[in-house]
Motif scaffolding. Structure first.
Motif, PDB file in Angstrom:
ATOM      1  N   LEU A  58     -12.036  44.026  25.439  1.00 44.22           N
ATOM      2  CA  LEU A  58     -11.583  45.280  25.748  1.00 44.22           C
ATOM      3  C   LEU A  58     -12.752  46.155  26.427  1.00 44.22           C
ATOM      4  N   GLY A  59     -13.965  45.881  25.682  1.00 42.45           N
ATOM      5  CA  GLY A  59     -15.126  46.449  26.325  1.00 42.45           C
ATOM      6  C   GLY A  59     -15.740  46.098  27.633  1.00 42.45           C
ATOM      7  N   ARG A  60     -15.257  44.859  28.153  1.00 44.95           N
ATOM      8  CA  ARG A  60     -15.523  44.369  29.324  1.00 44.95           C
ATOM      9  C   ARG A  60     -14.657  44.774  30.517  1.00 44.95           C
ATOM     10  N   ILE A  61     -13.722  45.382  30.275  1.00 47.39           N
ATOM     11  CA  ILE A  61     -12.793  45.843  31.121  1.00 47.39           C
ATOM     12  C   ILE A  61     -13.464  47.052  32.143  1.00 47.39           C
ATOM     13  N   GLU A  62     -13.397  46.725  33.696  1.00 42.76           N
ATOM     14  CA  GLU A  62     -14.129  47.571  34.452  1.00 42.76           C
ATOM     15  C   GLU A  62     -13.408  48.710  34.905  1.00 42.76           C
ATOM     16  N   ARG A  63     -14.024  49.757  35.093  1.00 44.07           N
ATOM     17  CA  ARG A  63     -13.437  51.109  35.491  1.00 44.07           C
ATOM     18  C   ARG A  63     -12.045  51.106  36.320  1.00 44.07           C
ATOM     19  N   ARG A  64     -12.317  50.259  37.431  1.00 43.65           N
ATOM     20  CA  ARG A  64     -11.243  50.128  38.516  1.00 43.65           C
ATOM     21  C   ARG A  64      -9.913  49.310  37.731  1.00 43.65           C
ATOM     22  N   SER A  65     -10.177  48.338  37.064  1.00 43.27           N
ATOM     23  CA  SER A  65      -9.178  47.830  36.269  1.00 43.27           C
ATOM     24  C   SER A  65      -8.389  48.485  35.122  1.00 43.27           C
ATOM     25  N   TRP A  66      -9.185  49.519  34.431  1.00 43.70           N
ATOM     26  CA  TRP A  66      -8.613  50.643  33.616  1.00 43.70           C
ATOM     27  C   TRP A  66      -7.729  51.408  34.626  1.00 43.70           C
ATOM     28  N   MET A  67      -8.056  51.831  35.572  1.00 48.31           N
ATOM     29  CA  MET A  67      -7.384  52.788  36.443  1.00 48.31           C
ATOM     30  C   MET A  67      -5.960  52.060  36.682  1.00 48.31           C
ATOM     31  N   PHE A  68      -6.073  50.917  37.212  1.00 52.48           N
ATOM     32  CA  PHE A  68      -4.921  50.394  37.607  1.00 52.48           C
ATOM     33  C   PHE A  68      -3.873  49.790  36.664  1.00 52.48           C
ATOM     34  N   LEU A  69      -4.470  49.432  35.294  1.00 56.56           N
ATOM     35  CA  LEU A  69      -3.655  49.192  34.359  1.00 56.56           C
ATOM     36  C   LEU A  69      -2.962  50.559  33.825  1.00 56.56           C
ATOM     37  N   VAL A  70      -3.820  51.689  33.581  1.00 58.00           N
ATOM     38  CA  VAL A  70      -3.111  52.889  33.212  1.00 58.00           C
ATOM     39  C   VAL A  70      -1.947  53.131  34.391  1.00 58.00           C
ATOM     40  N   LEU A  71      -2.172  53.082  35.650  1.00 56.92           N
ATOM     41  CA  LEU A  71      -0.987  53.341  36.422  1.00 56.92           C
ATOM     42  C   LEU A  71      -0.093  52.385  36.471  1.00 56.92           C
ATOM     43  N   SER A  72      -0.287  51.105  36.126  1.00 58.09           N
ATOM     44  CA  SER A  72       0.648  50.353  36.019  1.00 58.09           C
ATOM     45  C   SER A  72       1.546  50.604  34.676  1.00 58.09           C
ATOM     46  N   GLY A  73       0.861  51.043  33.636  1.00 65.83           N
ATOM     47  CA  GLY A  73       1.569  51.428  32.416  1.00 65.83           C
ATOM     48  C   GLY A  73       2.363  52.526  32.418  1.00 65.83           C
ATOM     49  N   LEU A  74       1.961  53.536  33.270  1.00 65.36           N
ATOM     50  CA  LEU A  74       2.794  54.717  33.668  1.00 65.36           C
ATOM     51  C   LEU A  74       4.139  54.280  34.304  1.00 65.36           C
ATOM     52  N   ALA A  75       3.872  53.481  35.437  1.00 65.59           N
ATOM     53  CA  ALA A  75       5.129  52.975  36.253  1.00 65.59           C
ATOM     54  C   ALA A  75       6.020  52.241  35.245  1.00 65.59           C
ATOM     55  N   THR A  76       5.548  51.429  34.231  1.00 65.04           N
ATOM     56  CA  THR A  76       6.386  50.664  33.323  1.00 65.04           C
ATOM     57  C   THR A  76       7.241  51.722  32.708  1.00 65.04           C
ATOM     58  N   GLY A  77       6.521  52.588  31.959  1.00 68.31           N
ATOM     59  CA  GLY A  77       7.123  53.741  31.092  1.00 68.31           C
ATOM     60  C   GLY A  77       8.295  54.471  32.022  1.00 68.31           C
ATOM     61  N   ALA A  78       7.905  54.927  33.205  1.00 66.94           N
ATOM     62  CA  ALA A  78       8.918  55.422  34.034  1.00 66.94           C
ATOM     63  C   ALA A  78      10.414  54.547  34.405  1.00 66.94           C
ATOM     64  N   SER A  79       9.979  53.096  34.422  1.00 61.26           N
ATOM     65  CA  SER A  79      10.708  52.227  35.086  1.00 61.26           C
ATOM     66  C   SER A  79      11.794  52.208  33.618  1.00 61.26           C
ATOM     67  N   TRP A  80      11.110  52.176  32.403  1.00 61.83           N
ATOM     68  CA  TRP A  80      11.888  51.764  31.332  1.00 61.83           C
ATOM     69  C   TRP A  80      12.788  53.089  30.981  1.00 61.83           C
ATOM     70  N   ILE A  81      12.451  54.323  31.145  1.00 66.03           N
ATOM     71  CA  ILE A  81      13.119  55.542  30.706  1.00 66.03           C
ATOM     72  C   ILE A  81      14.403  55.616  31.819  1.00 66.03           C
ATOM     73  N   CYS A  82      13.903  55.336  32.995  1.00 67.21           N
ATOM     74  CA  CYS A  82      14.917  55.001  34.081  1.00 67.21           C
ATOM     75  C   CYS A  82      16.127  54.253  33.842  1.00 67.21           C
ATOM     76  N   TYR A  83      15.492  52.890  33.134  1.00 70.93           N
ATOM     77  CA  TYR A  83      16.578  51.650  32.897  1.00 70.93           C
ATOM     78  C   TYR A  83      17.527  52.187  31.789  1.00 70.93           C
ATOM     79  N   PHE A  84      16.670  52.525  30.694  1.00 74.42           N
ATOM     80  CA  PHE A  84      17.564  53.036  29.641  1.00 74.42           C
ATOM     81  C   PHE A  84      18.682  54.063  29.916  1.00 74.42           C
TER      82      PHE A  84
END
Length: 139
Positions: A58-84
């Motif tokens: 966890l501590g070795r994740i680079e800032r750029r990766s964090w940003m894209f993983l967070v954006l991916s998580g937000l997209a996943t959440g939006a997808s799930w909300i719409c899907y349900f």
């Protein structure tokens, strides 16, 4: 197991998700149902990472990766909300094929943003997926 085996398992679990969610969302606000599902996924994912020892990175994740993983998580959440919400309003057998239009969008986005090649098989396969989704959704 290679990528194909994992991808097939993903498809099986995604199919189970649609059927189980359709049953579970009955009489429940779709946003609340998404929150419950997300909590289960959160606990399961951290348990899996911990059990496999992956949490140590966890501590070795680079800032750029964090940003894209967070954006991916937000997209996943939006997808799930719409899907349900869609599952609550429509038949699972019609909602799921439209949701799978994401495959066509991934082909296009990967070509446009990741520089992945476009081939005749991708165009034809993507077109067939799109046509199949429309046919199933109208049925």
């Amino acid at each position: 197991m290679g990528w194909l085996g994992w991808a097939l398992l993903s498809a099986v679990f995604a199919a189970a998700t649609a059927v189980l969610a359709k049953i579970g969302v009955k009489g429940v606000d779709s946003n609340l149902a998404t929150a419950v599902r997300t909590t289960v996924v959160l606990v399961f994912a951290w348990g899996w990472a911990y059990a496999l020892g992956a949490h140590g990175g966890l501590g070795r994740i680079e800032r750029r990766s964090w940003m894209f993983l967070v954006l991916s998580g937000l997209a996943t959440g939006a997808s799930w909300i719409c899907y349900f919400r869609a599952l609550q309003m429509g038949d699972a057998g019609r909602v799921a094929p439209i949701d799978k239009l994401s495959v066509v969008l991934v082909i296009l986005f990967a070509w446009a943003f990741l520089g992945e090649g476009m081939s005749v098989s991708k165009v034809v396969g993507g077109g067939l997926i799109a046509a199949g989704a429309v046919v199933l959704a109208r049925g």
